[in-house]
Design a protein around this motif. Sequence first.
Motif, PDB file in Angstrom:
ATOM      1  N   UNK A 287       0.808  -1.215   0.000  1.00  0.00           N
ATOM      2  CA  UNK A 287       0.000   0.000   0.000  1.00  0.00           C
ATOM      3  C   UNK A 287       0.848   1.275   0.000  1.00  0.00           C
ATOM      4  N   UNK A 288       2.135   1.152   0.114  1.00  0.00           N
ATOM      5  CA  UNK A 288       3.019   2.317   0.234  1.00  0.00           C
ATOM      6  C   UNK A 288       3.676   2.656  -1.097  1.00  0.00           C
ATOM      7  N   UNK A 289       4.007   3.931  -1.239  1.00  0.00           N
ATOM      8  CA  UNK A 289       4.773   4.359  -2.406  1.00  0.00           C
ATOM      9  C   UNK A 289       6.117   3.648  -2.390  1.00  0.00           C
ATOM     10  N   UNK A 290       6.477   3.080  -3.486  1.00  0.00           N
ATOM     11  CA  UNK A 290       7.775   2.409  -3.612  1.00  0.00           C
ATOM     12  C   UNK A 290       8.029   1.385  -2.502  1.00  0.00           C
ATOM     13  N   UNK A 291       6.976   0.882  -1.892  1.00  0.00           N
ATOM     14  CA  UNK A 291       7.132  -0.124  -0.848  1.00  0.00           C
ATOM     15  C   UNK A 291       7.702   0.396   0.456  1.00  0.00           C
ATOM     16  N   UNK A 292       7.828   1.719   0.601  1.00  0.00           N
ATOM     17  CA  UNK A 292       8.427   2.283   1.808  1.00  0.00           C
ATOM     18  C   UNK A 292       7.339   2.814   2.732  1.00  0.00           C
TER      19      UNK A 292
END
Length: 185
Positions: free
Chosen positions: A42-47
């Motif tokens: 669910x996060x931008x770029x997995x971060x």
Amino acid sequence: MLGNHDWSFMDHYYKIHVNDSGKDDFWCKEYFDEYYPRYKKYAQNGNLNCQAVYLPELIYAGFDTGNDKFDKEQYEFLLQLTKKGLPIIVFCHTPFYCKTLHQPMVEVWGEATAESQVINGKRNPMDEYTEKFYKLMLKPESNVVAVVAGHIHQEHDDLIEDKLPQYVADGAYKGIARLYTVKGE
């Protein structure tokens, strides 16, 4: 933004874990390691730790402070965002201490718990990078214009250090939502 209840559940949240400094912690690393990665999609770029939404006139910057502090990556991320010259609204899970926040928290949580529920409370002093993050937000030339937080399950608006607006949202589990209207100067 994710918070402590997103990656720790039921009795797991209250298991005592001895952290790297040898102190008891009220969250358990084994459960954090199990549940937290599930949210990466669910996060931008997995971060999940820090992310930003860039608009033409504004930056929304989100930081996971479910452990009640900011780390080096988050500080450096905010530092880079401030160099873009746009106003920044910081979103984090845990609010910062404000003078008028203490008494309402005592009424809900009791004296012993109240000061451990905010960043820079008497029972939750800042570590190195949390302090750097805090000071960066409060610099006179800072382009951080507001902080939006939660964690304490009650709504409260105040100024951090009598300078920076902080808006604390109530608990969503109560069926409460808050709509923010962002306007230019």
